[in-house]
Write a protein that holds these residues in place. Structure first.
Motif, PDB file in Angstrom:
ATOM      1  N   ASN A 100      35.654  36.685  66.524  1.00 48.78           N
ATOM      2  CA  ASN A 100      37.074  36.317  66.568  1.00 48.78           C
ATOM      3  C   ASN A 100      37.661  36.137  65.172  1.00 48.78           C
ATOM      4  O   ASN A 100      38.364  35.170  64.882  1.00 48.78           O
ATOM      5  CB  ASN A 100      37.287  35.061  67.407  1.00 48.78           C
ATOM      6  CG  ASN A 100      37.117  35.351  68.888  1.00 48.78           C
ATOM      7  OD1 ASN A 100      37.208  36.483  69.333  1.00 48.78           O
ATOM      8  ND2 ASN A 100      36.855  34.317  69.654  1.00 48.78           N
ATOM      9  N   GLY A 101      37.331  37.077  64.290  1.00 45.88           N
ATOM     10  CA  GLY A 101      37.871  37.091  62.940  1.00 45.88           C
ATOM     11  C   GLY A 101      37.149  36.200  61.948  1.00 45.88           C
ATOM     12  O   GLY A 101      37.451  36.224  60.765  1.00 45.88           O
ATOM     13  N   ARG A 102      36.182  35.436  62.405  1.00 43.73           N
ATOM     14  CA  ARG A 102      35.464  34.512  61.520  1.00 43.73           C
ATOM     15  C   ARG A 102      34.069  35.056  61.226  1.00 43.73           C
ATOM     16  O   ARG A 102      33.309  35.357  62.148  1.00 43.73           O
ATOM     17  CB  ARG A 102      35.357  33.145  62.199  1.00 43.73           C
ATOM     18  CG  ARG A 102      34.715  32.110  61.331  1.00 43.73           C
ATOM     19  CD  ARG A 102      34.864  30.719  61.942  1.00 43.73           C
ATOM     20  NE  ARG A 102      34.066  29.798  61.164  1.00 43.73           N
ATOM     21  CZ  ARG A 102      33.052  29.092  61.646  1.00 43.73           C
ATOM     22  NH1 ARG A 102      32.728  29.178  62.908  1.00 43.73           N
ATOM     23  NH2 ARG A 102      32.371  28.296  60.865  1.00 43.73           N
ATOM     24  N   ASP A 103      33.722  35.171  59.962  1.00 45.94           N
ATOM     25  CA  ASP A 103      32.402  35.643  59.552  1.00 45.94           C
ATOM     26  C   ASP A 103      31.410  34.488  59.698  1.00 45.94           C
ATOM     27  O   ASP A 103      31.498  33.491  58.987  1.00 45.94           O
ATOM     28  CB  ASP A 103      32.436  36.131  58.104  1.00 45.94           C
ATOM     29  CG  ASP A 103      31.143  36.789  57.656  1.00 45.94           C
ATOM     30  OD1 ASP A 103      30.097  36.578  58.306  1.00 45.94           O
ATOM     31  OD2 ASP A 103      31.177  37.506  56.646  1.00 45.94           O
ATOM     32  N   ILE A 104      30.479  34.626  60.659  1.00 45.93           N
ATOM     33  CA  ILE A 104      29.488  33.561  60.874  1.00 45.93           C
ATOM     34  C   ILE A 104      28.089  34.021  60.459  1.00 45.93           C
ATOM     35  O   ILE A 104      27.096  33.429  60.868  1.00 45.93           O
ATOM     36  CB  ILE A 104      29.493  33.048  62.331  1.00 45.93           C
ATOM     37  CG1 ILE A 104      29.054  34.136  63.316  1.00 45.93           C
ATOM     38  CG2 ILE A 104      30.847  32.471  62.704  1.00 45.93           C
ATOM     39  CD1 ILE A 104      28.750  33.602  64.700  1.00 45.93           C
ATOM     40  N   THR A 105      28.036  35.040  59.632  1.00 48.36           N
ATOM     41  CA  THR A 105      26.755  35.569  59.180  1.00 48.36           C
ATOM     42  C   THR A 105      25.900  34.501  58.515  1.00 48.36           C
ATOM     43  O   THR A 105      24.678  34.495  58.676  1.00 48.36           O
ATOM     44  CB  THR A 105      26.973  36.736  58.194  1.00 48.36           C
ATOM     45  OG1 THR A 105      27.888  37.663  58.768  1.00 48.36           O
ATOM     46  CG2 THR A 105      25.675  37.436  57.869  1.00 48.36           C
ATOM     47  N   ASN A 106      26.537  33.578  57.798  1.00 47.01           N
ATOM     48  CA  ASN A 106      25.766  32.565  57.081  1.00 47.01           C
ATOM     49  C   ASN A 106      25.019  31.626  58.028  1.00 47.01           C
ATOM     50  O   ASN A 106      24.053  30.987  57.633  1.00 47.01           O
ATOM     51  CB  ASN A 106      26.674  31.760  56.144  1.00 47.01           C
ATOM     52  CG  ASN A 106      27.734  30.977  56.902  1.00 47.01           C
ATOM     53  OD1 ASN A 106      28.164  31.374  57.981  1.00 47.01           O
ATOM     54  ND2 ASN A 106      28.179  29.892  56.320  1.00 47.01           N
ATOM     55  N   LEU A 107      25.439  31.545  59.294  1.00 49.13           N
ATOM     56  CA  LEU A 107      24.723  30.705  60.259  1.00 49.13           C
ATOM     57  C   LEU A 107      23.397  31.342  60.658  1.00 49.13           C
ATOM     58  O   LEU A 107      22.391  30.662  60.778  1.00 49.13           O
ATOM     59  CB  LEU A 107      25.579  30.449  61.499  1.00 49.13           C
ATOM     60  CG  LEU A 107      26.882  29.696  61.253  1.00 49.13           C
ATOM     61  CD1 LEU A 107      27.689  29.617  62.538  1.00 49.13           C
ATOM     62  CD2 LEU A 107      26.604  28.309  60.698  1.00 49.13           C
ATOM     63  N   ILE A 129      22.103  33.739  69.955  1.00 46.30           N
ATOM     64  CA  ILE A 129      22.956  33.482  71.115  1.00 46.30           C
ATOM     65  C   ILE A 129      23.768  32.200  71.000  1.00 46.30           C
ATOM     66  O   ILE A 129      24.935  32.157  71.382  1.00 46.30           O
ATOM     67  CB  ILE A 129      22.131  33.519  72.425  1.00 46.30           C
ATOM     68  CG1 ILE A 129      23.064  33.486  73.646  1.00 46.30           C
ATOM     69  CG2 ILE A 129      21.129  32.397  72.475  1.00 46.30           C
ATOM     70  CD1 ILE A 129      23.964  34.648  73.761  1.00 46.30           C
ATOM     71  N   ARG A 130      23.185  31.153  70.473  1.00 50.23           N
ATOM     72  CA  ARG A 130      23.913  29.878  70.422  1.00 50.23           C
ATOM     73  C   ARG A 130      25.157  29.989  69.535  1.00 50.23           C
ATOM     74  O   ARG A 130      26.243  29.566  69.910  1.00 50.23           O
ATOM     75  CB  ARG A 130      23.018  28.748  69.933  1.00 50.23           C
ATOM     76  CG  ARG A 130      23.737  27.390  69.944  1.00 50.23           C
ATOM     77  CD  ARG A 130      22.821  26.219  69.792  1.00 50.23           C
ATOM     78  NE  ARG A 130      21.786  26.122  70.793  1.00 50.23           N
ATOM     79  CZ  ARG A 130      21.947  25.611  72.023  1.00 50.23           C
ATOM     80  NH1 ARG A 130      23.127  25.178  72.402  1.00 50.23           N
ATOM     81  NH2 ARG A 130      20.930  25.544  72.845  1.00 50.23           N
ATOM     82  N   PHE A 131      25.013  30.567  68.343  1.00 50.19           N
ATOM     83  CA  PHE A 131      26.149  30.650  67.425  1.00 50.19           C
ATOM     84  C   PHE A 131      27.272  31.506  67.994  1.00 50.19           C
ATOM     85  O   PHE A 131      28.443  31.139  67.912  1.00 50.19           O
ATOM     86  CB  PHE A 131      25.703  31.177  66.059  1.00 50.19           C
ATOM     87  CG  PHE A 131      24.731  30.281  65.378  1.00 50.19           C
ATOM     88  CD1 PHE A 131      25.003  28.939  65.182  1.00 50.19           C
ATOM     89  CD2 PHE A 131      23.516  30.764  64.935  1.00 50.19           C
ATOM     90  CE1 PHE A 131      24.100  28.098  64.550  1.00 50.19           C
ATOM     91  CE2 PHE A 131      22.603  29.941  64.301  1.00 50.19           C
ATOM     92  CZ  PHE A 131      22.893  28.607  64.111  1.00 50.19           C
ATOM     93  N   ILE A 132      26.914  32.649  68.554  1.00 53.01           N
ATOM     94  CA  ILE A 132      27.927  33.544  69.133  1.00 53.01           C
ATOM     95  C   ILE A 132      28.634  32.848  70.287  1.00 53.01           C
ATOM     96  O   ILE A 132      29.847  32.810  70.355  1.00 53.01           O
ATOM     97  CB  ILE A 132      27.265  34.829  69.670  1.00 53.01           C
ATOM     98  CG1 ILE A 132      26.687  35.646  68.542  1.00 53.01           C
ATOM     99  CG2 ILE A 132      28.245  35.648  70.488  1.00 53.01           C
ATOM    100  CD1 ILE A 132      27.607  36.620  67.929  1.00 53.01           C
ATOM    101  N   SER A 133      27.848  32.313  71.214  1.00 52.46           N
ATOM    102  CA  SER A 133      28.404  31.716  72.424  1.00 52.46           C
ATOM    103  C   SER A 133      29.298  30.527  72.120  1.00 52.46           C
ATOM    104  O   SER A 133      30.394  30.407  72.670  1.00 52.46           O
ATOM    105  CB  SER A 133      27.272  31.289  73.365  1.00 52.46           C
ATOM    106  OG  SER A 133      26.526  32.417  73.736  1.00 52.46           O
ATOM    107  N   GLU A 134      28.821  29.650  71.261  1.00 53.03           N
ATOM    108  CA  GLU A 134      29.620  28.469  70.945  1.00 53.03           C
ATOM    109  C   GLU A 134      30.907  28.849  70.223  1.00 53.03           C
ATOM    110  O   GLU A 134      31.954  28.234  70.429  1.00 53.03           O
ATOM    111  CB  GLU A 134      28.793  27.459  70.164  1.00 53.03           C
ATOM    112  CG  GLU A 134      27.743  26.810  71.047  1.00 53.03           C
ATOM    113  CD  GLU A 134      26.812  25.848  70.331  1.00 53.03           C
ATOM    114  OE1 GLU A 134      26.861  25.762  69.080  1.00 53.03           O
ATOM    115  OE2 GLU A 134      26.018  25.184  71.028  1.00 53.03           O
ATOM    116  N   GLU A 135      30.835  29.871  69.391  1.00 51.73           N
ATOM    117  CA  GLU A 135      32.037  30.346  68.703  1.00 51.73           C
ATOM    118  C   GLU A 135      33.056  30.884  69.710  1.00 51.73           C
ATOM    119  O   GLU A 135      34.258  30.811  69.490  1.00 51.73           O
ATOM    120  CB  GLU A 135      31.651  31.438  67.696  1.00 51.73           C
ATOM    121  CG  GLU A 135      32.717  31.780  66.711  1.00 51.73           C
ATOM    122  CD  GLU A 135      33.022  30.672  65.698  1.00 51.73           C
ATOM    123  OE1 GLU A 135      34.167  30.644  65.228  1.00 51.73           O
ATOM    124  OE2 GLU A 135      32.147  29.847  65.374  1.00 51.73           O
TER     125      GLU A 135
END
Length: 156
Positions: free
Chosen positions: A38-45, A59-65
């Motif tokens: 959704n436009g946010r880079d969460i690669t660092n997670l 799965i947790r990071f994607i789903s919670e986002e």
């Protein structure tokens, strides 16, 4: 003598081209994959991984986002992802995926796995289960997950 020089030159050029291609492939392989939700880079997670031509995501990071709930069952080694009336239940090491609380099942060509103490699942499964659009941007080497776009259901 002239033929020998020509042959040596051609062999050297072929070797340089091969080395150049290998070096380019190594640079491509070394470049990390971005994960944009959704436009946010969460690669660092936690970065996605590619295994057998499938993109596996944490799965947790994607789903919670995306506003979904993730439940880990250590006894069964399963992960349940729920959002609204949609769900997906995956078992570590299994290719069987249960959708919508047992209403539907699918066989995946890639199983959920644990890597670095995180549960990774094929991104396409999340997309199918939660009806969320997923795209690959080659220029950015990025997986783009967009909950404003519907999934294009994909069979495995």
């Amino acid at each position: 003598m002239r033929k020998l020089k020509k042959k040596i030159l051609l062999t050297a050029m072929a070797g340089m081209l091969t080395f150049s291609n290998i070096s380019s492939m190594e640079v491509m392989a070394a470049k990390p994959i971005k994960l944009i939700v959704n436009g946010r880079d969460i690669t660092n997670l936690s970065s996605p991984i590619i295994e057998n031509d499938r993109t596996l995501v944490p799965i947790r990071f994607i789903s919670e986002e995306l506003g979904a709930k993730v439940t880990w069952n250590n006894d069964d080694r399963t992960v349940l992802v729920e959002k609204g009336n949609d769900s997906a239940l995956l078992r570590i090491g299994s290719n069987l995926v249960e959708y919508d609380y047992g209403a539907d099942y699918q066989i995946s060509d890639a199983a959920a796995k644990i890597s670095n103490e995180r549960t990774y699942v094929p991104l396409r499964l999340v997309s199918n289960a939660l009806n969320i659009g997923v795209e690959w941007d080659e220029a950015q080497r990025a997986v783009i997950v967009d909950s404003n776009k519907p999934a294009v259901p994909t069979e495995f």
